[in-house]
Design a protein around this motif. Structure first.
Motif, PDB file in Angstrom:
ATOM      1  N   ALA A 141       0.855  -1.314  -0.030  1.00  0.00           N
ATOM      2  CA  ALA A 141       0.046  -0.137  -0.028  1.00  0.00           C
ATOM      3  C   ALA A 141       0.867   1.259  -0.069  1.00  0.00           C
ATOM      4  CB  ALA A 141      -0.904  -0.024   1.342  1.00  0.00           C
ATOM      5  N   CYS A 142       1.761   1.470   0.889  1.00  0.00           N
ATOM      6  CA  CYS A 142       2.867   2.515   0.878  1.00  0.00           C
ATOM      7  C   CYS A 142       3.548   2.526  -0.364  1.00  0.00           C
ATOM      8  CB  CYS A 142       3.565   2.514   2.081  1.00  0.00           C
ATOM      9  SG  CYS A 142       2.893   2.562   3.759  1.00  0.00           S
ATOM     10  N   PHE A 143       3.983   1.425  -0.941  1.00  0.00           N
ATOM     11  CA  PHE A 143       4.803   1.439  -2.239  1.00  0.00           C
ATOM     12  C   PHE A 143       4.035   1.987  -3.242  1.00  0.00           C
ATOM     13  CE2 PHE A 143       6.706  -0.158  -5.759  1.00  0.00           C
ATOM     14  CZ  PHE A 143       8.079   0.033  -5.873  1.00  0.00           C
ATOM     15  N   LEU A 144       2.843   1.685  -3.334  1.00  0.00           N
ATOM     16  CA  LEU A 144       2.074   2.211  -4.401  1.00  0.00           C
ATOM     17  C   LEU A 144       1.261   3.547  -4.369  1.00  0.00           C
ATOM     18  CD1 LEU A 144      -0.111  -0.907  -5.082  1.00  0.00           C
ATOM     19  CD2 LEU A 144       1.525   0.083  -6.393  1.00  0.00           C
ATOM     20  N   SER A 145       1.740   4.203  -3.022  1.00  0.00           N
ATOM     21  CA  SER A 145       1.037   5.612  -2.590  1.00  0.00           C
ATOM     22  C   SER A 145       2.099   6.504  -2.705  1.00  0.00           C
ATOM     23  CB  SER A 145       0.370   5.349  -1.365  1.00  0.00           C
ATOM     24  OG  SER A 145      -0.889   4.429  -1.467  1.00  0.00           O
ATOM     25  N   GLY A 146       3.431   6.266  -3.073  1.00  0.00           N
ATOM     26  CA  GLY A 146       4.223   7.482  -2.766  1.00  0.00           C
ATOM     27  C   GLY A 146       5.669   7.081  -1.753  1.00  0.00           C
ATOM     28  N   ASP A 181       8.508   5.745  -2.649  1.00  0.00           N
ATOM     29  CA  ASP A 181       9.760   6.205  -3.225  1.00  0.00           C
ATOM     30  C   ASP A 181      10.082   7.533  -3.086  1.00  0.00           C
ATOM     31  OD1 ASP A 181      10.647   3.609  -4.337  1.00  0.00           O
ATOM     32  OD2 ASP A 181       9.275   4.116  -6.116  1.00  0.00           O
ATOM     33  N   GLU A 182       9.031   8.415  -3.002  1.00  0.00           N
ATOM     34  CA  GLU A 182       9.158   9.858  -2.880  1.00  0.00           C
ATOM     35  C   GLU A 182       9.661  10.348  -1.338  1.00  0.00           C
ATOM     36  OE1 GLU A 182       6.448   8.487  -4.461  1.00  0.00           O
ATOM     37  OE2 GLU A 182       7.132   8.952  -6.548  1.00  0.00           O
ATOM     38  N   LEU A 183       8.765   9.509  -0.747  1.00  0.00           N
ATOM     39  CA  LEU A 183       8.942   9.773   0.924  1.00  0.00           C
ATOM     40  C   LEU A 183      10.162   9.254   1.215  1.00  0.00           C
ATOM     41  CD1 LEU A 183       7.660  10.609   3.630  1.00  0.00           C
ATOM     42  CD2 LEU A 183       6.681   8.247   3.605  1.00  0.00           C
ATOM     43  N   LYS A 184      10.887   8.057   1.069  1.00  0.00           N
ATOM     44  CA  LYS A 184      12.096   7.705   1.376  1.00  0.00           C
ATOM     45  C   LYS A 184      13.081   8.575   0.789  1.00  0.00           C
ATOM     46  CE  LYS A 184      15.613   4.349   1.074  1.00  0.00           C
ATOM     47  NZ  LYS A 184      16.439   3.696  -0.196  1.00  0.00           N
ATOM     48  N   GLN A 185      12.972   8.997  -0.390  1.00  0.00           N
ATOM     49  CA  GLN A 185      14.053   9.794  -0.839  1.00  0.00           C
ATOM     50  C   GLN A 185      14.085  11.391  -0.391  1.00  0.00           C
ATOM     51  OE1 GLN A 185      16.233   8.685  -3.148  1.00  0.00           O
ATOM     52  NE2 GLN A 185      17.279  10.690  -2.541  1.00  0.00           N
ATOM     53  N   GLY A 222      -3.344   5.198   5.805  1.00  0.00           N
ATOM     54  CA  GLY A 222      -2.698   6.180   5.718  1.00  0.00           C
ATOM     55  C   GLY A 222      -1.381   6.353   4.859  1.00  0.00           C
ATOM     56  N   ALA A 223      -1.108   5.710   3.714  1.00  0.00           N
ATOM     57  CA  ALA A 223      -0.042   5.290   3.124  1.00  0.00           C
ATOM     58  C   ALA A 223       0.309   6.556   2.328  1.00  0.00           C
ATOM     59  CB  ALA A 223      -0.373   4.067   2.202  1.00  0.00           C
ATOM     60  N   PRO A 224       1.539   6.737   2.062  1.00  0.00           N
ATOM     61  CA  PRO A 224       2.589   6.523   2.728  1.00  0.00           C
ATOM     62  C   PRO A 224       2.806   6.878   4.144  1.00  0.00           C
ATOM     63  CG  PRO A 224       3.352   8.154   1.067  1.00  0.00           C
ATOM     64  CD  PRO A 224       1.582   8.163   1.132  1.00  0.00           C
ATOM     65  N   ALA A 225       3.290   5.636   4.867  1.00  0.00           N
ATOM     66  CA  ALA A 225       3.324   5.963   6.448  1.00  0.00           C
ATOM     67  C   ALA A 225       4.611   5.818   6.965  1.00  0.00           C
ATOM     68  CB  ALA A 225       2.257   5.044   7.040  1.00  0.00           C
ATOM     69  N   LEU A 226       4.926   6.456   8.123  1.00  0.00           N
ATOM     70  CA  LEU A 226       6.179   6.248   8.677  1.00  0.00           C
ATOM     71  C   LEU A 226       5.807   6.289  10.169  1.00  0.00           C
ATOM     72  CD1 LEU A 226       7.546   9.088   9.823  1.00  0.00           C
ATOM     73  CD2 LEU A 226       7.771   9.658   7.590  1.00  0.00           C
ATOM     74  N   MET A 227       6.810   5.659  10.938  1.00  0.00           N
ATOM     75  CA  MET A 227       6.588   5.730  12.456  1.00  0.00           C
ATOM     76  C   MET A 227       8.022   6.563  12.992  1.00  0.00           C
ATOM     77  SD  MET A 227       6.294   2.760  15.250  1.00  0.00           S
ATOM     78  CE  MET A 227       4.514   2.561  15.036  1.00  0.00           C
ATOM     79  N   ILE A 228       7.692   7.520  13.818  1.00  0.00           N
ATOM     80  CA  ILE A 228       9.011   8.036  14.747  1.00  0.00           C
ATOM     81  C   ILE A 228       8.888   7.799  16.099  1.00  0.00           C
ATOM     82  CG2 ILE A 228      10.257  10.012  15.227  1.00  0.00           C
ATOM     83  CD1 ILE A 228       9.195  11.171  12.654  1.00  0.00           C
ATOM     84  N   ASP A 229       9.778   6.862  16.495  1.00  0.00           N
ATOM     85  CA  ASP A 229       9.412   6.126  17.805  1.00  0.00           C
ATOM     86  C   ASP A 229       8.196   5.549  18.039  1.00  0.00           C
ATOM     87  OD1 ASP A 229      12.154   7.652  18.590  1.00  0.00           O
ATOM     88  OD2 ASP A 229      11.268   9.192  19.387  1.00  0.00           O
ATOM     89  N   ASN A 230       7.355   5.779  18.839  1.00  0.00           N
ATOM     90  CA  ASN A 230       6.210   4.985  18.739  1.00  0.00           C
ATOM     91  C   ASN A 230       4.843   6.045  18.207  1.00  0.00           C
ATOM     92  OD1 ASN A 230       7.006   2.814  20.319  1.00  0.00           O
ATOM     93  ND2 ASN A 230       6.980   4.128  22.109  1.00  0.00           N
ATOM     94  N   ASP A 231       5.212   6.962  17.438  1.00  0.00           N
ATOM     95  CA  ASP A 231       4.172   7.749  16.563  1.00  0.00           C
ATOM     96  C   ASP A 231       4.115   7.503  15.229  1.00  0.00           C
ATOM     97  OD1 ASP A 231       4.090   9.145  19.062  1.00  0.00           O
ATOM     98  OD2 ASP A 231       5.529  10.328  18.645  1.00  0.00           O
ATOM     99  N   THR A 232       2.859   7.092  14.940  1.00  0.00           N
ATOM    100  CA  THR A 232       2.510   6.536  13.455  1.00  0.00           C
ATOM    101  C   THR A 232       2.180   7.941  12.581  1.00  0.00           C
ATOM    102  OG1 THR A 232       2.427   4.336  14.192  1.00  0.00           O
ATOM    103  CG2 THR A 232       1.404   4.944  11.767  1.00  0.00           C
ATOM    104  N   TYR A 233       2.560   8.133  11.535  1.00  0.00           N
ATOM    105  CA  TYR A 233       2.123   9.341  10.845  1.00  0.00           C
ATOM    106  C   TYR A 233       1.731   8.684   9.339  1.00  0.00           C
ATOM    107  CZ  TYR A 233       4.461  11.865  14.231  1.00  0.00           C
ATOM    108  OH  TYR A 233       4.438  12.396  15.664  1.00  0.00           O
ATOM    109  N   GLY A 234       0.743   9.366   8.826  1.00  0.00           N
ATOM    110  CA  GLY A 234       0.411   9.030   7.375  1.00  0.00           C
ATOM    111  C   GLY A 234      -0.859   9.636   6.967  1.00  0.00           C
ATOM    112  N   PRO A 235      -1.072   9.900   5.692  1.00  0.00           N
ATOM    113  CA  PRO A 235      -0.172   9.737   4.612  1.00  0.00           C
ATOM    114  C   PRO A 235       0.801  11.140   4.997  1.00  0.00           C
ATOM    115  CG  PRO A 235      -2.356  10.911   3.968  1.00  0.00           C
ATOM    116  CD  PRO A 235      -2.508  10.235   5.193  1.00  0.00           C
ATOM    117  N   VAL A 236       2.161  10.755   4.624  1.00  0.00           N
ATOM    118  CA  VAL A 236       3.156  11.633   4.789  1.00  0.00           C
ATOM    119  C   VAL A 236       3.570  12.001   3.559  1.00  0.00           C
ATOM    120  CG1 VAL A 236       5.389  12.265   5.989  1.00  0.00           C
ATOM    121  CG2 VAL A 236       3.801  10.754   7.170  1.00  0.00           C
TER     122      VAL A 236
END
Length: 169
Positions: A99-104, A106-110, A142-156
C-alpha cells in the motif's frame, strides 16, 4: 549468583545489568511456563535502558533467564526492532508495504534520505535519527506512512517532513 534489588549483575563480559532490569526480567518470566518465552521482553528491557542491546548483554540476559546465550543471541538477531548497534535518539521507520509502495513510498524515502543526509541503517551525525525500513506499520489507510519512535504518521508527503522531524529534538 542470587541478587537483591540493590545489587547489580555483572556478566563475565563485564556488562552491567541494572538491578531494576533484572527484577523486571524475573517478573516477566512469571508470565510463562518456559523462561525462553520472556527473552524478547528481556531484550527490550535492556534496550530501553541502553538504547540498544550490546553483545556483552547477551550473557547477562541468558544467566537471568537460565537459558543458553546462543538462544538469546538467536532471538536478538532475528527481530529487526532489537537494535544490536547504537542508534539515534529517534528511530524513523519507513513503511515499504504494498500500500505504501503504491502510494508514494519512493518519494517519501528519497525526501527522508535527502533531509537527514543518511540512508537505511545509518544514524545522523548528531545521533538524533536512525533511518530504517519496516515491512508494514498496519497503517495502510494512511499510506505512505512512517513511524517515529512510537508515533505513526500518514499519509506523509515530502512537504510534511521538515515540521514533523523538527518536532523530535
Amino acid at each position: 549468583m542470587a541478587t537483591t534489588p540493590h545489587t547489580t549483575l555483572i556478566d563475565s563480559d563485564g556488562f552491567l545489568l541494572h538491578a531494576e532490569d533484572e527484577t523486571a526480567m524475573r517478573a516477566e518470566m512469571t508470565h510463562y511456563e518456559q523462561p525462553q518465552a520472556a527473552c524478547i521482553e528481556a531484550l527490550k528491557i535492556v534496550q530501553r535502558r541502553h538504547g540498544w542491546v550490546p553483545d556483552e548483554a547477551i550473557g547477562a540476559i541468558a544467566r537471568v533467564l537460565g537459558i543458553a546465550p546462543a538462544s538469546v543471541e538467536s532471538v536478538a538477531t532475528f527481530y529487526s526492532l532489537i537494535f544490536r548497534q547504537p542508534v539515534g535518539r529517534h528511530i524513523v521507520l519507513v513503511c515499504d508495504s504494498s500500500a505504501c509502495f503504491l502510494s508514494g513510498f519512493d518519494e517519501l524515502k528519497q525526501a527522508l534520505v535527502n533531509q537527514l543526509g543518511i540512508d537505511y541503517g545509518q544514524t545522523t551525525e548528531d545521533d538524533r535519527f536512525t533511518l530504517l525500513p519496516v515491512c508494514c506499520l498496519g497503517a495502510c489507510d494512511g499510506a505512505p506512512a512512517l513511524m517515529i519512535d512510537n508515533d505513526t504518521y500518514g499519509p506523509v508527503t515530502a512537504d510534511d517532513l521538515p515540521a514533523l522531524l523538527e518536532s523530535y529534538s
